[in-house]
Scaffold this motif. Sequence first.
Motif, PDB file in Angstrom:
ATOM      1  N   THR A   1       0.810  -1.223   0.000  1.00  0.00           N
ATOM      2  CA  THR A   1       0.000   0.000   0.000  1.00  0.00           C
ATOM      3  C   THR A   1       0.839   1.267   0.000  1.00  0.00           C
ATOM      4  O   THR A   1       0.393   2.305  -0.478  1.00  0.00           O
ATOM      5  N   GLU A   2       2.061   1.191   0.517  1.00  0.00           N
ATOM      6  CA  GLU A   2       2.903   2.382   0.631  1.00  0.00           C
ATOM      7  C   GLU A   2       3.913   2.533  -0.500  1.00  0.00           C
ATOM      8  O   GLU A   2       4.272   3.647  -0.871  1.00  0.00           O
ATOM      9  N   GLY A   3       4.445   1.430  -1.010  1.00  0.00           N
ATOM     10  CA  GLY A   3       5.519   1.488  -1.996  1.00  0.00           C
ATOM     11  C   GLY A   3       6.850   1.740  -1.315  1.00  0.00           C
ATOM     12  O   GLY A   3       6.934   1.991  -0.114  1.00  0.00           O
ATOM     13  N   GLY A   4       7.913   1.629  -2.101  1.00  0.00           N
ATOM     14  CA  GLY A   4       9.247   1.926  -1.596  1.00  0.00           C
ATOM     15  C   GLY A   4      10.043   0.746  -1.101  1.00  0.00           C
ATOM     16  O   GLY A   4      11.200   0.909  -0.698  1.00  0.00           O
ATOM     17  N   ALA A   5       9.473  -0.470  -1.127  1.00  0.00           N
ATOM     18  CA  ALA A   5      10.222  -1.644  -0.674  1.00  0.00           C
ATOM     19  C   ALA A   5      11.343  -1.949  -1.675  1.00  0.00           C
ATOM     20  O   ALA A   5      11.113  -1.928  -2.885  1.00  0.00           O
TER      21      ALA A   5
ATOM     22  N   CYS B   1      14.411  -8.637  -7.021  1.00  0.00           N
ATOM     23  CA  CYS B   1      14.202  -9.275  -8.321  1.00  0.00           C
ATOM     24  C   CYS B   1      14.560  -8.331  -9.467  1.00  0.00           C
ATOM     25  O   CYS B   1      15.112  -8.752 -10.476  1.00  0.00           O
ATOM     26  N   CYS B   2      14.250  -7.067  -9.308  1.00  0.00           N
ATOM     27  CA  CYS B   2      14.496  -6.076 -10.371  1.00  0.00           C
ATOM     28  C   CYS B   2      15.380  -4.928  -9.896  1.00  0.00           C
ATOM     29  O   CYS B   2      15.671  -4.014 -10.660  1.00  0.00           O
ATOM     30  N   LEU B   3      15.781  -4.981  -8.636  1.00  0.00           N
ATOM     31  CA  LEU B   3      16.676  -3.982  -8.042  1.00  0.00           C
ATOM     32  C   LEU B   3      16.123  -2.567  -8.155  1.00  0.00           C
ATOM     33  O   LEU B   3      16.852  -1.606  -8.355  1.00  0.00           O
ATOM     34  N   GLY B   4      14.811  -2.477  -7.982  1.00  0.00           N
ATOM     35  CA  GLY B   4      14.130  -1.196  -7.933  1.00  0.00           C
ATOM     36  C   GLY B   4      13.266  -1.146  -6.683  1.00  0.00           C
ATOM     37  O   GLY B   4      13.307  -2.052  -5.843  1.00  0.00           O
ATOM     38  N   ARG B   5      12.496  -0.102  -6.567  1.00  0.00           N
ATOM     39  CA  ARG B   5      11.591   0.033  -5.417  1.00  0.00           C
ATOM     40  C   ARG B   5      10.160  -0.242  -5.851  1.00  0.00           C
ATOM     41  O   ARG B   5       9.772   0.082  -6.971  1.00  0.00           O
ATOM     42  N   SER B   6       9.403  -0.833  -4.959  1.00  0.00           N
ATOM     43  CA  SER B   6       8.006  -1.149  -5.257  1.00  0.00           C
ATOM     44  C   SER B   6       7.182   0.127  -5.379  1.00  0.00           C
ATOM     45  O   SER B   6       7.525   1.171  -4.814  1.00  0.00           O
TER      46      SER B   6
ATOM     47  N   GLU C   1       1.397  -2.521  -5.909  1.00  0.00           N
ATOM     48  CA  GLU C   1       2.036  -3.704  -6.483  1.00  0.00           C
ATOM     49  C   GLU C   1       1.919  -4.888  -5.536  1.00  0.00           C
ATOM     50  O   GLU C   1       1.929  -4.730  -4.315  1.00  0.00           O
ATOM     51  N   ARG C   2       1.859  -6.087  -6.102  1.00  0.00           N
ATOM     52  CA  ARG C   2       1.862  -7.321  -5.319  1.00  0.00           C
ATOM     53  C   ARG C   2       3.313  -7.743  -5.109  1.00  0.00           C
ATOM     54  O   ARG C   2       4.059  -7.928  -6.071  1.00  0.00           O
ATOM     55  N   ILE C   3       3.696  -7.838  -3.855  1.00  0.00           N
ATOM     56  CA  ILE C   3       5.059  -8.235  -3.512  1.00  0.00           C
ATOM     57  C   ILE C   3       5.002  -9.323  -2.445  1.00  0.00           C
ATOM     58  O   ILE C   3       3.924  -9.636  -1.920  1.00  0.00           O
ATOM     59  N   ALA C   4       6.156  -9.894  -2.133  1.00  0.00           N
ATOM     60  CA  ALA C   4       6.258 -10.877  -1.053  1.00  0.00           C
ATOM     61  C   ALA C   4       7.551 -10.621  -0.292  1.00  0.00           C
ATOM     62  O   ALA C   4       8.553 -10.215  -0.878  1.00  0.00           O
TER      63      ALA C   4
ATOM     64  N   VAL D   1      13.990 -10.670   2.265  1.00  0.00           N
ATOM     65  CA  VAL D   1      14.096  -9.843   1.064  1.00  0.00           C
ATOM     66  C   VAL D   1      12.706  -9.671   0.459  1.00  0.00           C
ATOM     67  O   VAL D   1      11.867 -10.569   0.546  1.00  0.00           O
ATOM     68  N   PHE D   2      12.497  -8.521  -0.147  1.00  0.00           N
ATOM     69  CA  PHE D   2      11.259  -8.279  -0.887  1.00  0.00           C
ATOM     70  C   PHE D   2      11.474  -8.657  -2.346  1.00  0.00           C
ATOM     71  O   PHE D   2      12.529  -8.367  -2.924  1.00  0.00           O
ATOM     72  N   ILE D   3      10.462  -9.298  -2.929  1.00  0.00           N
ATOM     73  CA  ILE D   3      10.462  -9.622  -4.358  1.00  0.00           C
ATOM     74  C   ILE D   3       9.061  -9.352  -4.902  1.00  0.00           C
ATOM     75  O   ILE D   3       8.089  -9.297  -4.137  1.00  0.00           O
ATOM     76  N   HIS D   4       8.950  -9.171  -6.219  1.00  0.00           N
ATOM     77  CA  HIS D   4       7.627  -9.117  -6.825  1.00  0.00           C
ATOM     78  C   HIS D   4       6.952 -10.471  -6.632  1.00  0.00           C
ATOM     79  O   HIS D   4       7.608 -11.514  -6.717  1.00  0.00           O
TER      80      HIS D   4
END
Length: 166
Positions: free
Chosen positions: A34-38, A42-47, A51-54, A81-84
């Motif tokens: 809901t916030e973003g920024g994780a 997987c893509c070395l970017g921020r959520s 977005e659906r992440i785990a 770790v966070f991933i998509h």
Amino acid sequence: MTTTYTAQPIAARVLKELRTTDDAGRPAAPFTDTEGGAPLRCCLGRSEPGERIALVSYAPLRRWAAEQGVDPGAYDEVGPVFIHADDCPGPDADAALPFTNAHRTVRRYSAEGHILGGRLVEEPGDFDVALTEAFDDPAVALVHVRAVEYGCFLYEVRRGRELRRD
């Protein structure tokens, strides 16, 4: 001549495994960010918000050591770790080193998977110096870039994957 170091995301085949069962043996539990920024490994970017992440447990040194046929022993560790939650295209091939906007640790490992030392990197412009210093030591096989505040693995840089440019 300058050297450009390449951050290695978690490999696609490993992501597929982690999206089912993580390295601690738990099933993945995707959620909507809901916030973003994780920081996504997987893509070395921020959520982005929505977005659906785990958040999964990942053992980067264990997996590298298995590829190399070595046993990291007590240096093996598992961390979050966070991933998509679903497949993503991975990082932009021409992207600069990610996640350099905060203090980081560059941790050096030998070909046997043992820690050889580390260095605190406080300024974004110091990453190339820290990586060059690490790989100037012939005993260093790879480095992990990690967050200082939690020690979380962000990405690895392997010997031989650096690009030399004039």
